[in-house]
Write a protein that holds these residues in place. Structure first.
Motif, PDB file in Angstrom:
ATOM      1  N   VAL A 190       0.852  -1.187   0.000  1.00 35.84           N
ATOM      2  CA  VAL A 190       0.000   0.000   0.000  1.00 35.84           C
ATOM      3  C   VAL A 190       0.888   1.236   0.000  1.00 35.84           C
ATOM      4  N   GLY A 191       0.398   2.325  -0.559  1.00 38.49           N
ATOM      5  CA  GLY A 191       1.164   3.561  -0.589  1.00 38.49           C
ATOM      6  C   GLY A 191       1.143   4.264   0.753  1.00 38.49           C
ATOM      7  N   PRO A 192       2.289   4.756   1.238  1.00 40.35           N
ATOM      8  CA  PRO A 192       2.327   5.463   2.523  1.00 40.35           C
ATOM      9  C   PRO A 192       1.580   6.784   2.454  1.00 40.35           C
ATOM     10  N   GLY A 193       0.842   7.098   3.527  1.00 38.17           N
ATOM     11  CA  GLY A 193       0.148   8.369   3.614  1.00 38.17           C
ATOM     12  C   GLY A 193      -1.145   8.440   2.832  1.00 38.17           C
ATOM     13  N   THR A 194      -1.604   7.313   2.280  1.00 39.10           N
ATOM     14  CA  THR A 194      -2.838   7.292   1.489  1.00 39.10           C
ATOM     15  C   THR A 194      -4.012   6.860   2.355  1.00 39.10           C
ATOM     16  N   ASN A 195      -5.230   7.140   1.877  1.00 38.44           N
ATOM     17  CA  ASN A 195      -6.390   6.654   2.619  1.00 38.44           C
ATOM     18  C   ASN A 195      -6.479   5.139   2.545  1.00 38.44           C
ATOM     19  N   GLN A 196      -5.892   4.528   1.479  1.00 38.15           N
ATOM     20  CA  GLN A 196      -5.848   3.069   1.421  1.00 38.15           C
ATOM     21  C   GLN A 196      -5.070   2.512   2.614  1.00 38.15           C
ATOM     22  N   GLU A 197      -3.974   3.195   2.967  1.00 39.81           N
ATOM     23  CA  GLU A 197      -3.203   2.762   4.129  1.00 39.81           C
ATOM     24  C   GLU A 197      -4.047   2.854   5.397  1.00 39.81           C
ATOM     25  N   GLN A 198      -4.791   3.952   5.543  1.00 41.11           N
ATOM     26  CA  GLN A 198      -5.619   4.118   6.737  1.00 41.11           C
ATOM     27  C   GLN A 198      -6.633   2.988   6.876  1.00 41.11           C
ATOM     28  N   TYR A 219       5.491  -1.151   2.215  1.00 37.05           N
ATOM     29  CA  TYR A 219       5.407   0.156   1.590  1.00 37.05           C
ATOM     30  C   TYR A 219       6.449   0.305   0.490  1.00 37.05           C
ATOM     31  N   TYR A 220       6.034   0.871  -0.624  1.00 33.55           N
ATOM     32  CA  TYR A 220       6.932   1.206  -1.719  1.00 33.55           C
ATOM     33  C   TYR A 220       6.575   2.612  -2.202  1.00 33.55           C
ATOM     34  N   GLN A 221       7.563   3.350  -2.713  1.00 28.73           N
ATOM     35  CA  GLN A 221       7.300   4.685  -3.236  1.00 28.73           C
ATOM     36  C   GLN A 221       6.821   4.645  -4.678  1.00 28.73           C
ATOM     37  N   ASP A 236       1.102 -10.613  -1.526  1.00 29.09           N
ATOM     38  CA  ASP A 236      -0.123 -11.348  -1.834  1.00 29.09           C
ATOM     39  C   ASP A 236      -1.118 -10.454  -2.554  1.00 29.09           C
ATOM     40  N   LEU A 237      -1.166  -9.185  -2.140  1.00 21.27           N
ATOM     41  CA  LEU A 237      -2.126  -8.248  -2.694  1.00 21.27           C
ATOM     42  C   LEU A 237      -1.526  -6.853  -2.748  1.00 21.27           C
ATOM     43  N   TYR A 238      -2.087  -6.037  -3.625  1.00 27.38           N
ATOM     44  CA  TYR A 238      -1.781  -4.613  -3.667  1.00 27.38           C
ATOM     45  C   TYR A 238      -3.093  -3.862  -3.510  1.00 27.38           C
ATOM     46  N   LEU A 239      -3.142  -2.904  -2.574  1.00 22.16           N
ATOM     47  CA  LEU A 239      -4.341  -2.120  -2.315  1.00 22.16           C
ATOM     48  C   LEU A 239      -4.136  -0.710  -2.870  1.00 22.16           C
ATOM     49  N   GLY A 240      -4.949  -0.332  -3.859  1.00 24.21           N
ATOM     50  CA  GLY A 240      -4.769   0.964  -4.493  1.00 24.21           C
ATOM     51  C   GLY A 240      -6.052   1.462  -5.130  1.00 24.21           C
TER      52      GLY A 240
END
Length: 328
Positions: A190-198, A219-221, A236-240
């Motif tokens: 998941v991207g850092p600082g995103t609502n997906q992370e929250q 986390y990846y940039q 396993d998964l990517y959340l975006g």
């Protein structure tokens, strides 16, 4: 229209996107000319060249008069966007330089109504917020979700509904995600600082409290790094964002969407233009968005990028956002 129907329509239209010759985060060989716009299954072509021929709007004097005088005197609307690896949202054209996508197109419509020249500034996700807060950029158009925390520092004018997706390998061990407990014990990017992370953090906290295994959050940039990790089995998964995930599924051929999530859970989640708090610009942005929603140009832009399922009927200023993260 229900959110479930929106999701089904969005997935259906985005799967009609053409297969690109290269990964979205990579540019063409500098020794070769720009590749022609690829054809979709229906025979239509998607323009990925620098010459976008964007949908344009006319200046509306009454709305332009709402813009702060300092911006009117300058004559430009300085807009920040990430502009890298996020088709169809904001990405590089075939020249690997020009930023194109639905976000720049909507920003162009707003600038037109305000009688300003659009000055698009591609930047990193982290710097986008800093630059808007400092006043370096007048606004951010970059798939930004309204949250209560962000509203402490920024004002928002909404222009799309927010849906996010869980993307996994085709034939991988994860076939369906329907509820928070389904992600327990998985390795998810998941991207850092995103609502997906929250959302992912909240789900993980809920699972831990129920005695379930924790999520291994990675986390990846760079989005391209996410996809490499996903395809190699390190994730396993990517959340975006759902538009980006659906586009990647259609163009990559190695992944599938295993679940979609309301961007706000129990709260309506909205994508919005972001300005510095109390800089007196957000009202003009919202009025400009409502102008192009009413006259049909907004729909032309969403149709152009096959995102009509994320349309809003009106732009709102600072609606309820995603809830604050728990303290501690």
């Amino acid at each position: 229209m229900s959110r479930s129907l929106r999701r089904l329509r969005l997935a259906a239209v985005l799967l009609a996107f053409p297969v690109l010759a290269a990964a979205a985060c990579a540019g063409p060989d500098p020794d070769q000319g720009a590749a022609p716009a690829p054809a979709s299954a229906s025979g239509a072509k998607v323009n990925t060249s620098p010459e976008q021929n964007r949908v344009r709007a006319e200046k509306v004097e009454a709305i332009a008069a709402q813009v702060p005088q300092s911006i009117r005197d300058r004559g430009t609307l300085v807009v920040g966007t990430t502009g890298s690896g996020n088709p169809p949202l904001s990405f590089r054209a075939d020249d690997d330089t020009t930023v194109i996508g639905v976000e720049p197109d909507i920003a162009q419509l707003v600038a037109d109504v305000l009688g300003l020249r659009l000055e698009l500034q591609p930047t990193s996700w982290e710097n986008l917020f800093l630059a808007v807060e400092s006043g370096q950029y007048d606004a951010g158009f970059s798939n930004i979700t309204v949250t209560e925390e962000r509203k402490d520092k920024y004002d928002f004018a909404t222009y799309r509904v927010d849906t996010i997706a869980l993307e996994g390998r085709t034939g991988g061990k994860v076939q369906k995600i329907e509820k928070p407990s389904d992600v327990a014990g998985l390795t998810i990017g998941v991207g850092p600082g995103t609502n997906q992370e929250q959302i992912l953090v909240r789900w993980d906290e809920q699972n831990r409290a129920a005695g379930l295994p924790p999520v291994n959050i990675q986390y990846y940039q760079n989005q391209g790094d996410f996809y490499l990790a996903l395809e190699s089995g390190r994730l396993d998964l990517y959340l975006g964002p759902n538009p980006t995930a659906s586009y990647h599924v259609a163009t990559g051929g190695k992944t599938t969407i295993v679940g979609t999530i309301n961007g706000g859970g129990d709260v309506q989640a909205d994508i919005a233009a972001m300005t510095k708090k109390n800089n007196q610009l957000v009202g003009a942005l919202s009025a400009a968005l409502n102008e192009v929603i009413t006259d049909g140009r907004y729909k032309e832009v969403l149709d152009r990028w096959n995102l009509d399922a994320e349309a809003v009927s009106t732009s709102q200023i600072n609606p309820p956002g995603l809830p604050r993260r728990p303290a501690g």
